[in-house]
Design a protein around this motif. Structure first.
Motif, short mmCIF file in Angstrom:
data_model
loop_
_atom_site.label_atom_id
_atom_site.label_comp_id
_atom_site.label_asym_id
_atom_site.label_seq_id
_atom_site.Cartn_x
_atom_site.Cartn_y
_atom_site.Cartn_z
N VAL A 1 13.67 20.23 -34.18
CA VAL A 1 14.04 21.56 -34.64
C VAL A 1 13.79 22.52 -33.49
N GLY A 2 14.73 23.41 -33.29
CA GLY A 2 14.56 24.40 -32.24
C GLY A 2 15.48 25.58 -32.45
N TYR A 3 15.42 26.50 -31.50
CA TYR A 3 16.26 27.69 -31.59
C TYR A 3 16.69 28.10 -30.19
N GLU A 4 17.71 28.93 -30.18
CA GLU A 4 18.20 29.53 -28.95
C GLU A 4 18.60 30.95 -29.27
N GLU A 5 18.35 31.86 -28.36
CA GLU A 5 18.79 33.24 -28.52
C GLU A 5 20.22 33.33 -27.99
N ALA A 6 21.15 33.73 -28.85
CA ALA A 6 22.56 33.81 -28.46
C ALA A 6 22.74 34.84 -27.34
N LYS A 7 23.53 34.46 -26.36
CA LYS A 7 23.87 35.38 -25.27
C LYS A 7 25.29 35.06 -24.83
N GLY A 8 26.19 36.00 -25.05
CA GLY A 8 27.57 35.80 -24.65
C GLY A 8 28.32 34.82 -25.55
N PHE A 9 27.80 34.58 -26.75
CA PHE A 9 28.45 33.65 -27.68
C PHE A 9 29.47 34.43 -28.50
N PRO A 10 30.73 34.00 -28.50
CA PRO A 10 31.76 34.75 -29.23
C PRO A 10 31.41 34.91 -30.71
N GLY A 11 31.46 36.14 -31.17
CA GLY A 11 31.23 36.41 -32.58
C GLY A 11 29.79 36.59 -32.98
N LEU A 12 28.84 36.40 -32.06
CA LEU A 12 27.41 36.58 -32.37
C LEU A 12 26.83 37.67 -31.48
N PRO A 13 26.14 38.63 -32.08
CA PRO A 13 25.48 39.64 -31.24
C PRO A 13 24.42 38.99 -30.36
N ASP A 14 24.34 39.42 -29.10
CA ASP A 14 23.30 38.91 -28.21
C ASP A 14 21.94 39.07 -28.88
N GLY A 15 21.10 38.05 -28.73
CA GLY A 15 19.77 38.08 -29.31
C GLY A 15 19.67 37.44 -30.69
N THR A 16 20.82 37.10 -31.29
CA THR A 16 20.79 36.40 -32.58
C THR A 16 20.12 35.04 -32.38
N ARG A 17 19.17 34.74 -33.24
CA ARG A 17 18.48 33.45 -33.15
C ARG A 17 19.31 32.40 -33.89
N VAL A 18 19.79 31.41 -33.13
CA VAL A 18 20.55 30.30 -33.70
C VAL A 18 19.62 29.09 -33.75
N PRO B 1 25.88 27.81 -20.69
CA PRO B 1 24.50 27.36 -20.58
C PRO B 1 23.81 27.33 -21.94
N ALA B 2 22.88 26.40 -22.11
CA ALA B 2 22.06 26.30 -23.31
C ALA B 2 20.60 26.34 -22.89
N ASP B 3 19.80 27.07 -23.63
CA ASP B 3 18.37 27.19 -23.34
C ASP B 3 17.62 27.28 -24.66
N GLY B 4 17.28 26.10 -25.20
CA GLY B 4 16.62 26.05 -26.49
C GLY B 4 15.14 25.78 -26.38
N THR B 5 14.40 26.19 -27.41
CA THR B 5 12.96 25.97 -27.50
C THR B 5 12.67 25.16 -28.76
N PHE B 6 11.90 24.08 -28.59
CA PHE B 6 11.55 23.23 -29.73
C PHE B 6 10.43 23.88 -30.55
N THR B 7 10.62 23.88 -31.89
CA THR B 7 9.60 24.42 -32.79
C THR B 7 8.97 23.32 -33.66
N GLU B 8 9.68 22.20 -33.84
CA GLU B 8 9.15 21.04 -34.56
C GLU B 8 9.66 19.79 -33.87
N VAL B 9 8.78 18.83 -33.68
CA VAL B 9 9.16 17.55 -33.08
C VAL B 9 8.38 16.44 -33.79
N VAL B 10 9.12 15.49 -34.38
CA VAL B 10 8.52 14.27 -34.93
C VAL B 10 9.33 13.14 -34.30
N GLU B 11 8.71 12.40 -33.40
CA GLU B 11 9.43 11.38 -32.64
C GLU B 11 10.24 10.47 -33.55
N ASN B 12 11.50 10.28 -33.17
CA ASN B 12 12.46 9.42 -33.87
C ASN B 12 12.84 9.91 -35.26
#
Length: 153
Positions: free
Chosen positions: A88-105, A73-84
């Motif tokens: 820009v956005g981020y997601e908090e890692a959860k269950g991603f191999p090699g990344l501690p849960d809560g890492t902001r990607v 699953p992916a659950d991202g939040t947009f932080t910058e949007v300029v149409e076309n």
């Protein structure tokens, strides 16, 4: 994990389609479901929800074609949007191999007009552990092959 073992993935790719069409492929739920995910994975349309605005979201679930019990699953939040032009956005890692849960990607997508009606996409995503970066790059690469096919229609 030290900063030295974490890197940002940067991919530049030119698509043979106008910038508005490439941007729409990332922001239209119907289109995203048709191309997103590495080869061997798909995104069921009913799992896609996109609200393209600052504070909005992009949610979907990738499903492994060979074993549908494997999902990502992916659950991202947009932080910058300029149409076309920019997403820009981020997601908090959860269950991603090699990344501690809560890492902001973070994910930054820049859409640049190129001569001949083409679009240069500059993607920046991370941080990723060095060992994971090659897999992420390969996943985007095969996803973009599927996006090429969609844009050619």
């Amino acid at each position: 994990m030290t900063e030295a073992t974490m890197q940002e993935l940067v991919i530049t790719r030119v698509f043979d389609a106008p910038r508005e069409l490439v941007y729409r492929a990332f922001t239209d739920p119907d289109q995203l479901a048709q191309w997103f995910g590495p080869v061997g994975w798909s995104v069921p349309r009913e799992s896609v929800s996109i609200d393209v605005r600052v504070g909005g979201h992009q949610r979907f679930t990738m499903v492994n074609d060979a074993d549908p019990s494997m999902t990502s699953p992916a659950d991202g939040t947009f932080t910058e949007v300029v149409e076309n032009e920019l997403l820009v956005g981020y997601e908090e890692a959860k269950g991603f191999p090699g990344l501690p849960d809560g890492t902001r990607v973070t994910l930054r997508l820049e859409f640049h007009e190129e001569p001949g009606g083409k679009t240069r996409l500059v993607l920046r995503q991370g941080p990723f552990p060095t060992a994971v970066q090659a897999g992420a790059e390969e996943g985007w690469g095969t996803s973009f092959t599927k996006l090429d096919a969609l844009l050619a229609r």
